[in-house]
Design a protein around this motif. Structure first.
Motif, PDB file in Angstrom:
ATOM      1  N   GLU A  44      35.905  35.985  36.977  1.00  0.00           N
ATOM      2  CA  GLU A  44      36.150  36.594  35.667  1.00  0.00           C
ATOM      3  C   GLU A  44      37.659  36.737  35.466  1.00  0.00           C
ATOM      4  O   GLU A  44      38.411  36.810  36.440  1.00  0.00           O
ATOM      5  N   PRO A  45      38.112  36.824  34.210  1.00  0.00           N
ATOM      6  CA  PRO A  45      39.546  37.029  33.967  1.00  0.00           C
ATOM      7  C   PRO A  45      40.113  38.233  34.724  1.00  0.00           C
ATOM      8  O   PRO A  45      41.246  38.184  35.211  1.00  0.00           O
ATOM      9  N   ALA A  46      39.314  39.289  34.862  1.00  0.00           N
ATOM     10  CA  ALA A  46      39.786  40.483  35.578  1.00  0.00           C
ATOM     11  C   ALA A  46      40.068  40.187  37.046  1.00  0.00           C
ATOM     12  O   ALA A  46      40.959  40.798  37.644  1.00  0.00           O
ATOM     13  N   ASP A  47      39.322  39.248  37.633  1.00  0.00           N
ATOM     14  CA  ASP A  47      39.569  38.874  39.035  1.00  0.00           C
ATOM     15  C   ASP A  47      40.963  38.272  39.187  1.00  0.00           C
ATOM     16  O   ASP A  47      41.686  38.581  40.131  1.00  0.00           O
ATOM     17  N   LEU A  48      41.320  37.402  38.244  1.00  0.00           N
ATOM     18  CA  LEU A  48      42.652  36.788  38.284  1.00  0.00           C
ATOM     19  C   LEU A  48      43.737  37.832  38.062  1.00  0.00           C
ATOM     20  O   LEU A  48      44.757  37.833  38.752  1.00  0.00           O
ATOM     21  N   ALA A  49      43.514  38.747  37.127  1.00  0.00           N
ATOM     22  CA  ALA A  49      44.505  39.795  36.859  1.00  0.00           C
ATOM     23  C   ALA A  49      44.762  40.626  38.108  1.00  0.00           C
ATOM     24  O   ALA A  49      45.916  40.891  38.465  1.00  0.00           O
ATOM     25  N   ARG A  50      43.703  41.014  38.795  1.00  0.00           N
ATOM     26  CA  ARG A  50      43.869  41.812  40.025  1.00  0.00           C
ATOM     27  C   ARG A  50      44.614  41.009  41.087  1.00  0.00           C
ATOM     28  O   ARG A  50      45.502  41.529  41.761  1.00  0.00           O
ATOM     29  N   TRP A  51      44.247  39.739  41.257  1.00  0.00           N
ATOM     30  CA  TRP A  51      44.886  38.901  42.270  1.00  0.00           C
ATOM     31  C   TRP A  51      46.377  38.748  41.982  1.00  0.00           C
ATOM     32  O   TRP A  51      47.209  38.785  42.895  1.00  0.00           O
ATOM     33  N   LEU A  52      46.727  38.583  40.730  1.00  0.00           N
ATOM     34  CA  LEU A  52      48.126  38.370  40.359  1.00  0.00           C
ATOM     35  C   LEU A  52      49.012  39.568  40.684  1.00  0.00           C
ATOM     36  O   LEU A  52      50.205  39.402  40.930  1.00  0.00           O
ATOM     37  N   THR A  53      48.449  40.768  40.716  1.00  0.00           N
ATOM     38  CA  THR A  53      49.267  41.954  40.995  1.00  0.00           C
ATOM     39  C   THR A  53      49.769  41.994  42.426  1.00  0.00           C
ATOM     40  O   THR A  53      50.670  42.778  42.750  1.00  0.00           O
ATOM     41  N   THR A  54      49.229  41.143  43.294  1.00  0.00           N
ATOM     42  CA  THR A  54      49.727  41.056  44.674  1.00  0.00           C
ATOM     43  C   THR A  54      50.248  39.649  44.971  1.00  0.00           C
ATOM     44  O   THR A  54      50.452  39.302  46.132  1.00  0.00           O
ATOM     45  N   SER A  55      50.471  38.862  43.940  1.00  0.00           N
ATOM     46  CA  SER A  55      50.934  37.487  44.115  1.00  0.00           C
ATOM     47  C   SER A  55      52.454  37.423  44.156  1.00  0.00           C
ATOM     48  O   SER A  55      53.144  38.423  43.969  1.00  0.00           O
ATOM     49  N   ARG A  56      52.971  36.224  44.334  1.00  0.00           N
ATOM     50  CA  ARG A  56      54.412  36.011  44.364  1.00  0.00           C
ATOM     51  C   ARG A  56      55.087  36.298  43.025  1.00  0.00           C
ATOM     52  O   ARG A  56      56.302  36.443  42.985  1.00  0.00           O
ATOM     53  N   LEU A  57      54.334  36.372  41.954  1.00  0.00           N
ATOM     54  CA  LEU A  57      54.951  36.769  40.680  1.00  0.00           C
ATOM     55  C   LEU A  57      55.549  38.169  40.789  1.00  0.00           C
ATOM     56  O   LEU A  57      56.523  38.482  40.113  1.00  0.00           O
ATOM     57  N   THR A  58      54.979  39.004  41.654  1.00  0.00           N
ATOM     58  CA  THR A  58      55.507  40.361  41.801  1.00  0.00           C
ATOM     59  C   THR A  58      56.777  40.402  42.640  1.00  0.00           C
ATOM     60  O   THR A  58      57.415  41.445  42.739  1.00  0.00           O
ATOM     61  N   ASP A  59      57.147  39.273  43.248  1.00  0.00           N
ATOM     62  CA  ASP A  59      58.435  39.220  43.943  1.00  0.00           C
ATOM     63  C   ASP A  59      59.585  39.286  42.938  1.00  0.00           C
ATOM     64  O   ASP A  59      60.671  39.759  43.256  1.00  0.00           O
ATOM     65  N   THR A  71      42.404  35.389  29.143  1.00  0.00           N
ATOM     66  CA  THR A  71      41.134  35.089  28.495  1.00  0.00           C
ATOM     67  C   THR A  71      40.275  34.212  29.406  1.00  0.00           C
ATOM     68  O   THR A  71      40.744  33.681  30.406  1.00  0.00           O
ATOM     69  N   ARG A  72      39.032  34.043  29.011  1.00  0.00           N
ATOM     70  CA  ARG A  72      38.133  33.147  29.746  1.00  0.00           C
ATOM     71  C   ARG A  72      38.684  31.713  29.720  1.00  0.00           C
ATOM     72  O   ARG A  72      38.630  30.997  30.723  1.00  0.00           O
ATOM     73  N   THR A  73      39.236  31.293  28.575  1.00  0.00           N
ATOM     74  CA  THR A  73      39.831  29.950  28.484  1.00  0.00           C
ATOM     75  C   THR A  73      41.008  29.816  29.438  1.00  0.00           C
ATOM     76  O   THR A  73      41.163  28.792  30.108  1.00  0.00           O
ATOM     77  N   ASP A  74      41.853  30.864  29.513  1.00  0.00           N
ATOM     78  CA  ASP A  74      42.969  30.857  30.460  1.00  0.00           C
ATOM     79  C   ASP A  74      42.461  30.676  31.890  1.00  0.00           C
ATOM     80  O   ASP A  74      42.990  29.868  32.659  1.00  0.00           O
ATOM     81  N   LEU A  75      41.435  31.442  32.236  1.00  0.00           N
ATOM     82  CA  LEU A  75      40.886  31.376  33.587  1.00  0.00           C
ATOM     83  C   LEU A  75      40.359  29.973  33.885  1.00  0.00           C
ATOM     84  O   LEU A  75      40.629  29.417  34.962  1.00  0.00           O
ATOM     85  N   ASP A  76      39.642  29.390  32.934  1.00  0.00           N
ATOM     86  CA  ASP A  76      39.110  28.038  33.135  1.00  0.00           C
ATOM     87  C   ASP A  76      40.238  27.025  33.338  1.00  0.00           C
ATOM     88  O   ASP A  76      40.151  26.142  34.201  1.00  0.00           O
ATOM     89  N   ARG A  77      41.306  27.152  32.565  1.00  0.00           N
ATOM     90  CA  ARG A  77      42.441  26.223  32.700  1.00  0.00           C
ATOM     91  C   ARG A  77      43.156  26.405  34.029  1.00  0.00           C
ATOM     92  O   ARG A  77      43.583  25.431  34.659  1.00  0.00           O
ATOM     93  N   ILE A  78      43.295  27.650  34.472  1.00  0.00           N
ATOM     94  CA  ILE A  78      43.958  27.919  35.750  1.00  0.00           C
ATOM     95  C   ILE A  78      43.122  27.380  36.902  1.00  0.00           C
ATOM     96  O   ILE A  78      43.658  26.787  37.843  1.00  0.00           O
ATOM     97  N   ARG A  79      41.805  27.520  36.821  1.00  0.00           N
ATOM     98  CA  ARG A  79      40.948  26.968  37.869  1.00  0.00           C
ATOM     99  C   ARG A  79      40.998  25.435  37.870  1.00  0.00           C
ATOM    100  O   ARG A  79      41.034  24.815  38.931  1.00  0.00           O
ATOM    101  N   GLU A  80      41.014  24.826  36.689  1.00  0.00           N
ATOM    102  CA  GLU A  80      41.133  23.366  36.610  1.00  0.00           C
ATOM    103  C   GLU A  80      42.462  22.909  37.209  1.00  0.00           C
ATOM    104  O   GLU A  80      42.515  21.947  37.983  1.00  0.00           O
ATOM    105  N   PHE A  81      43.536  23.598  36.842  1.00  0.00           N
ATOM    106  CA  PHE A  81      44.862  23.286  37.390  1.00  0.00           C
ATOM    107  C   PHE A  81      44.848  23.403  38.913  1.00  0.00           C
ATOM    108  O   PHE A  81      45.342  22.527  39.623  1.00  0.00           O
TER     109      PHE A  81
END
Length: 198
Positions: A44-59, A71-81
């Protein structure tokens, strides 16, 4: 993106420190195509949001769930990428050329990135919020392009253990990293070598 380790848990419950070496390669820890689908954590989009809070973006600057708009579309595109990056990175490591389709997806994703800001009161770096999923995708794509473009230098690797598929960018000064983690696969290899010698 700057360097920082993650603490992972293996099949046997062993916790170990793993440094993927880049934000794009770190994203591969969330799942992937084919056999890697069993590791999927982005449902779900919320899963990605939680993961990102401990990712290298927080560096670069702190990132909270409420700072993200995915969004759901964002999540689908990120998974495809992510799946395209898995295939492209593994191809490069094998010495093959990645598929044109995978490279097209990676290149097309690189158009927007999160915007850093300077807080007027504290002079600390923050993110221009909300950070949208398409910006997260752009940050990962720009990082992936850099990793793949520099891969011929031999710094993009797969763990040398025959039962480990983790990929990493070797950011060590001597450039001789072979294992996902010395605590895990490196130690197992040392023990096996010692037993063989004995």
């Amino acid at each position: 993106m700057s360097v920082g380790p993650r603490v992972l848990t293996g099949h046997n419950g062993q916790r170990f420190t793993f440094d993927p070496g880049s934000f794009a390669i770190e994203l591969l820890l969330t799942g992937g195509p084919g056999a890697y689908a069993i590791w999927e954590i982005l449902h779900e989009p919320a899963d990605l949001a939680r993961w990102l809070t401990t990712s290298r973006l927080t560096d670069t600057a702190p990132l909270r769930v409420e700072d993200l708009h995915i969004t759901r579309t964002d999540l689908d595109r990120i998974r495809e990428f992510r799946d395209c990056l898995w295939r492209a990175a593994e191809a490069v490591i094998r010495g093959d050329h990645p598929s044109g389709i995978d490279l097209t997806v990676i290149n097309a994703a690189a158009d927007r990135r999160p915007v850093p800001r300077l807080d007027p009161a504290t002079l600390t770096q923050t993110w221009g919020t909300p950070v949208h999923g398409v910006q997260v995708l752009g940050a990962a794509a720009v990082d992936a392009i850099e990793v793949l473009a520099n891969a011929p230098a031999g710094r993009l690797r797969q763990c040398s253990a025959d039962n480990c598929q983790l990929l990493f960018v070797d950011t060590s000064r001597p450039g001789n990293r072979r294992w996902c983690s010395m605590q895990r696969c490196g130690n197992r290899a040392k023990v096996a070598a010692h037993r063989t010698r004995s």
